[in-house]
Design a protein around this motif. Structure first.
Motif, PDB file in Angstrom:
ATOM      1  N   GLY A 141       0.226  -1.433   0.380  1.00 29.71           N
ATOM      2  CA  GLY A 141       0.039   0.159  -0.129  1.00 29.71           C
ATOM      3  C   GLY A 141       0.959   0.509  -0.236  1.00 29.71           C
ATOM      4  N   VAL A 142       1.953   1.107   0.810  1.00 28.90           N
ATOM      5  CA  VAL A 142       2.894   2.277   0.985  1.00 28.90           C
ATOM      6  C   VAL A 142       3.309   2.363  -0.567  1.00 28.90           C
ATOM      7  CG1 VAL A 142       4.501   2.996   1.616  1.00 28.90           C
ATOM      8  CG2 VAL A 142       2.599   2.041   3.613  1.00 28.90           C
ATOM      9  N   LEU A 143       3.706   1.783  -0.921  1.00 34.17           N
ATOM     10  CA  LEU A 143       4.864   1.530  -2.145  1.00 34.17           C
ATOM     11  C   LEU A 143       3.602   1.834  -3.144  1.00 34.17           C
ATOM     12  CD1 LEU A 143       6.778  -1.619  -2.108  1.00 34.17           C
ATOM     13  CD2 LEU A 143       7.509   0.986  -2.249  1.00 34.17           C
ATOM     14  N   ILE A 144       2.322   1.519  -3.166  1.00 35.29           N
ATOM     15  CA  ILE A 144       1.642   1.913  -4.531  1.00 35.29           C
ATOM     16  C   ILE A 144       1.148   3.721  -4.677  1.00 35.29           C
ATOM     17  CG2 ILE A 144      -0.448   1.710  -5.788  1.00 35.29           C
ATOM     18  CD1 ILE A 144       0.095  -0.897  -5.383  1.00 35.29           C
ATOM     19  N   GLY A 145       1.277   3.354  -3.234  1.00 32.30           N
ATOM     20  CA  GLY A 145       0.812   5.657  -2.279  1.00 32.30           C
ATOM     21  C   GLY A 145       1.831   6.283  -3.030  1.00 32.30           C
ATOM     22  N   ALA A 146       3.245   5.958  -2.756  1.00 26.41           N
ATOM     23  CA  ALA A 146       4.525   6.505  -3.807  1.00 26.41           C
ATOM     24  C   ALA A 146       4.627   6.397  -4.978  1.00 26.41           C
ATOM     25  CB  ALA A 146       5.740   5.772  -3.247  1.00 26.41           C
ATOM     26  N   MET A 234      -8.772  -0.882 -13.936  1.00 26.95           N
ATOM     27  CA  MET A 234      -7.490   0.518 -15.486  1.00 26.95           C
ATOM     28  C   MET A 234      -7.821   0.972 -16.574  1.00 26.95           C
ATOM     29  SD  MET A 234      -4.764  -0.346 -14.311  1.00 26.95           S
ATOM     30  CE  MET A 234      -3.150  -0.146 -15.473  1.00 26.95           C
ATOM     31  N   TRP A 235      -9.605   0.436 -17.387  1.00 26.68           N
ATOM     32  CA  TRP A 235     -10.454   1.640 -17.905  1.00 26.68           C
ATOM     33  C   TRP A 235      -9.942   2.794 -17.617  1.00 26.68           C
ATOM     34  CZ3 TRP A 235     -12.215   0.692 -22.913  1.00 26.68           C
ATOM     35  CH2 TRP A 235     -13.148   1.592 -22.697  1.00 26.68           C
ATOM     36  N   GLU A 236     -10.189   2.870 -16.285  1.00 31.69           N
ATOM     37  CA  GLU A 236     -10.427   4.422 -15.998  1.00 31.69           C
ATOM     38  C   GLU A 236      -9.110   5.262 -15.540  1.00 31.69           C
ATOM     39  OE1 GLU A 236     -13.674   6.228 -12.117  1.00 31.69           O
ATOM     40  OE2 GLU A 236     -12.708   4.181 -11.993  1.00 31.69           O
ATOM     41  N   LEU A 237      -8.423   4.920 -14.501  1.00 28.44           N
ATOM     42  CA  LEU A 237      -7.337   5.525 -14.241  1.00 28.44           C
ATOM     43  C   LEU A 237      -6.848   6.121 -14.568  1.00 28.44           C
ATOM     44  CD1 LEU A 237      -5.587   5.647 -11.613  1.00 28.44           C
ATOM     45  CD2 LEU A 237      -4.488   3.444 -12.118  1.00 28.44           C
ATOM     46  N   LEU A 322      -8.855  10.224  -5.079  1.00 28.99           N
ATOM     47  CA  LEU A 322      -8.852   9.765  -3.859  1.00 28.99           C
ATOM     48  C   LEU A 322      -8.706   8.125  -4.145  1.00 28.99           C
ATOM     49  CD1 LEU A 322      -8.964  10.320  -0.259  1.00 28.99           C
ATOM     50  CD2 LEU A 322     -10.216   8.145  -0.734  1.00 28.99           C
ATOM     51  N   SER A 323     -10.082   8.197  -4.781  1.00 30.87           N
ATOM     52  CA  SER A 323     -10.720   6.172  -5.107  1.00 30.87           C
ATOM     53  C   SER A 323     -10.285   5.345  -6.413  1.00 30.87           C
ATOM     54  CB  SER A 323     -12.281   6.431  -4.788  1.00 30.87           C
ATOM     55  OG  SER A 323     -12.606   7.540  -5.722  1.00 30.87           O
ATOM     56  N   VAL A 324      -9.552   6.542  -6.890  1.00 35.62           N
ATOM     57  CA  VAL A 324      -9.098   5.623  -8.067  1.00 35.62           C
ATOM     58  C   VAL A 324      -7.937   5.095  -8.252  1.00 35.62           C
ATOM     59  CG1 VAL A 324      -8.175   7.939  -9.495  1.00 35.62           C
ATOM     60  CG2 VAL A 324      -8.950   6.740 -11.029  1.00 35.62           C
ATOM     61  N   ALA A 325      -7.685   5.898  -7.394  1.00 37.26           N
ATOM     62  CA  ALA A 325      -5.821   4.972  -7.353  1.00 37.26           C
ATOM     63  C   ALA A 325      -5.608   4.226  -6.026  1.00 37.26           C
ATOM     64  CB  ALA A 325      -4.811   6.080  -7.547  1.00 37.26           C
ATOM     65  N   GLY A 326      -6.865   4.485  -4.795  1.00 38.45           N
ATOM     66  CA  GLY A 326      -6.898   3.814  -3.610  1.00 38.45           C
ATOM     67  C   GLY A 326      -7.101   2.151  -3.811  1.00 38.45           C
ATOM     68  N   ASP A 327      -7.826   1.508  -5.004  1.00 37.25           N
ATOM     69  CA  ASP A 327      -8.262   0.322  -5.200  1.00 37.25           C
ATOM     70  C   ASP A 327      -6.921  -0.590  -5.149  1.00 37.25           C
ATOM     71  OD1 ASP A 327      -8.863   1.495  -7.680  1.00 37.25           O
ATOM     72  OD2 ASP A 327     -10.296   0.810  -7.665  1.00 37.25           O
ATOM     73  N   SER A 328      -5.863   0.112  -5.979  1.00 38.94           N
ATOM     74  CA  SER A 328      -4.738  -0.140  -6.760  1.00 38.94           C
ATOM     75  C   SER A 328      -4.187  -1.752  -5.684  1.00 38.94           C
ATOM     76  CB  SER A 328      -3.811   0.554  -7.418  1.00 38.94           C
ATOM     77  OG  SER A 328      -4.409   1.252  -8.082  1.00 38.94           O
ATOM     78  N   PRO A 329      -3.538  -1.099  -4.547  1.00 49.02           N
ATOM     79  CA  PRO A 329      -2.888  -2.423  -3.498  1.00 49.02           C
ATOM     80  C   PRO A 329      -3.739  -3.683  -3.571  1.00 49.02           C
ATOM     81  CG  PRO A 329      -2.660  -0.035  -3.096  1.00 49.02           C
ATOM     82  CD  PRO A 329      -3.779   0.232  -4.050  1.00 49.02           C
ATOM     83  N   GLN A 330      -5.205  -3.315  -3.352  1.00 45.11           N
ATOM     84  CA  GLN A 330      -6.026  -4.140  -3.183  1.00 45.11           C
ATOM     85  C   GLN A 330      -6.125  -5.291  -4.249  1.00 45.11           C
ATOM     86  OE1 GLN A 330      -5.682  -4.378   0.638  1.00 45.11           O
ATOM     87  NE2 GLN A 330      -5.464  -2.427   0.642  1.00 45.11           N
ATOM     88  N   PHE A 331      -6.427  -4.661  -5.006  1.00 48.80           N
ATOM     89  CA  PHE A 331      -6.580  -5.541  -6.351  1.00 48.80           C
ATOM     90  C   PHE A 331      -4.792  -6.498  -6.862  1.00 48.80           C
ATOM     91  CE2 PHE A 331      -9.925  -3.091  -8.065  1.00 48.80           C
ATOM     92  CZ  PHE A 331     -10.878  -3.864  -7.930  1.00 48.80           C
ATOM     93  N   SER A 332      -3.815  -5.971  -6.333  1.00 48.05           N
ATOM     94  CA  SER A 332      -2.558  -6.369  -6.399  1.00 48.05           C
ATOM     95  C   SER A 332      -2.855  -7.744  -5.235  1.00 48.05           C
ATOM     96  CB  SER A 332      -1.730  -5.794  -6.032  1.00 48.05           C
ATOM     97  OG  SER A 332      -1.419  -4.127  -7.863  1.00 48.05           O
ATOM     98  N   ALA A 333      -2.869  -7.249  -4.075  1.00 50.03           N
ATOM     99  CA  ALA A 333      -3.247  -8.802  -3.463  1.00 50.03           C
ATOM    100  C   ALA A 333      -4.806  -9.792  -3.045  1.00 50.03           C
ATOM    101  CB  ALA A 333      -3.536  -8.265  -2.084  1.00 50.03           C
ATOM    102  N   LEU A 334      -5.933  -9.024  -4.121  1.00 46.37           N
ATOM    103  CA  LEU A 334      -6.224 -10.150  -4.703  1.00 46.37           C
ATOM    104  C   LEU A 334      -5.582 -11.018  -5.672  1.00 46.37           C
ATOM    105  CD1 LEU A 334      -9.388  -7.882  -4.473  1.00 46.37           C
ATOM    106  CD2 LEU A 334      -8.897 -10.220  -2.609  1.00 46.37           C
TER     107      LEU A 334
END
Length: 401
Positions: A141-146, A234-237, A322-334
């Motif tokens: 989460g921290v890395l993708i936030g960076a 990714m269609w939106e981001l 905030l929301s368009v990128a916030g799910d990125s770490p969770q999709f990687s983890a899933l």
């Protein structure tokens, strides 16, 4: 639980990797941030916004496949790969400052930067994973936030550069050149920091890329749900990231556009970190679905928000960022959690490549549409990705086997 015999991770490791990731990925949107300057000075075609962005995205897809197929981060020390790519990408980006209207060469340099970013973003993740086998989710989460902050940085630097010259000495450089060169220096320093301050701590050779991982993307229901949710994201981001300055320019001009674009994109870092706080209680799937649904709602609300009072307009942009990128770490983890263990690396590689290929198509569609039709008619269609992504994620909420 950490073994009592396992050595403690030095405290500097995660901050160094995070700052280096931030520095390296600041190259991603370096030209987008100064494109209005280049369009005025170089008379670039209207399609330049789409073409220059997709050049980077296509370079990243090609680089990811080459790095994975040649297992470069396994055959060579990952920190050295990161250093080489950071220095080479910084040099390619800095070369742009010496151009004078050579559009074809500009496109080639942007493709090269995208290709080399495949040795920065994914390799930085690999370095982090070698140190944080326990608690990787938090580190991710921290890395993708960076990465998100790095993406926003060039817009912030362009705002600092001011109109008609710098508020401080630039050695005679034009503002856009100062932004490009500053980002290049930062990326080079990030590579040097990782190579100098992060010792090698290898996980062992990774498994080679296996084509049968492609069938797993469809065959495994929970993996398919994770991956297709990511594809909707990714269609939106990246289309949003490209269009944010265009949206802001409907109400503002000059460096105000750059400043508000910086804060809109940078808000995604808070979304990444904040999402991580809710994961232990609600799980990655629910957090990702909430954020994907929220960003989709922001798409749908665009016609009303474009003419809303200024405070509501800004709040809408910040919530969307905030929301368009916030799910990125969770999709990687899933995706990593639901992939068959023997092909998890291949699944992640192919998922990233397909996701960025989707972003190329989306950018081309929406940037060109925004040049032909009003934004109020175009932006709601970005919600197609989040909507299909949310629907695709339904198997993740059935009883786990």
């Amino acid at each position: 639980m950490r073994s009592s015999m396992a050595p403690a991770v030095p405290r500097r490791i995660l901050p160094v990797i995070v700052l280096s990731q931030f520095a390296g990925t600041s190259l991603w949107f370096a030209v987008n941030a100064v494109l209005p300057d280049l369009q005025r000075g170089w008379a670039l075609p209207p399609a330049a916004l789409a073409s220059l962005t997709t050049a980077v995205q296509l370079g990243f897809v090609a680089g990811t496949l080459v790095f994975a197929l040649l297992t470069l981060a396994d055959r060579f020390p990952p920190t050295r790969v990161f250093l080489f790519c950071a220095l080479a990408a910084a040099a390619c980006n800095a070369a742009i400052a010496a151009l004078d209207g050579q559009y074809a060469l500009l496109l080639a340099l942007r493709f090269a930067v995208g290709f080399l970013l495949a040795g920065i973003y994914p390799v930085g993740m690999k370095i982090a994973a070698s140190w944080y086998r326990e608690g990787l989710g938090a580190a991710l989460g921290v890395l993708i936030g960076a990465l998100v902050l790095g993406t926003a940085l060039p817009h912030g630097l362009r705002a600092l550069a001011g109109e008609g010259g710098m508020a401080f000495a630039t050695g005679g450089l034009q503002p856009w050149q100062w932004v490009v060169l500053s980002v290049s220096v930062l990326a080079a320093l990030g590579g040097i920091a990782t190579a100098s301050l992060v010792p090698e701590h290898r996980m062992g050779a990774g498994a080679p890329v296996r084509l049968r991982a492609l069938s797993a993307l469809w065959r495994e229901p929970r993996l398919r749900a994770s991956v297709f949710g990511y594809f909707g994201h990714m269609w939106e981001l990246y289309s949003l990231y490209v269009l944010v300055p265009v949206v802001i320019a409907t109400r503002h001009a000059g460096t105000t556009v750059s400043a508000l674009a910086f804060w809109t994109i940078a808000a995604g870092a808070l979304g990444c970190a904040g999402g991580g706080l809710f994961v232990r209680r609600f799980g990655s799937a629910r957090v990702a679905r909430w954020q994907l649904a929220t960003s989709g709602a922001c798409c749908v609300l665009a016609p009303a928000m474009l003419s809303a009072p200024q405070p509501l307009f800004v709040a809408w942009l910040l919530l969307w960022g905030l929301s368009v990128a916030g799910d990125s770490p969770q999709f990687s983890a899933l995706t990593a959690r639901n992939a068959p263990p023997e092909v998890v690396g291949s699944v992640l590689t192919f998922t990233n490549c397909i996701g960025f290929a989707i972003s190329v198509a989306s950018i081309e569609v929406f940037v060109r549409a925004a040049q032909a039709w009003p934004l109020a008619a175009v932006l709601p269609w970005l919600a197609v990705g989040p909507l299909l992504g949310v629907l695709a994620m339904r198997p993740l909420f059935r009883a786990a086997p």
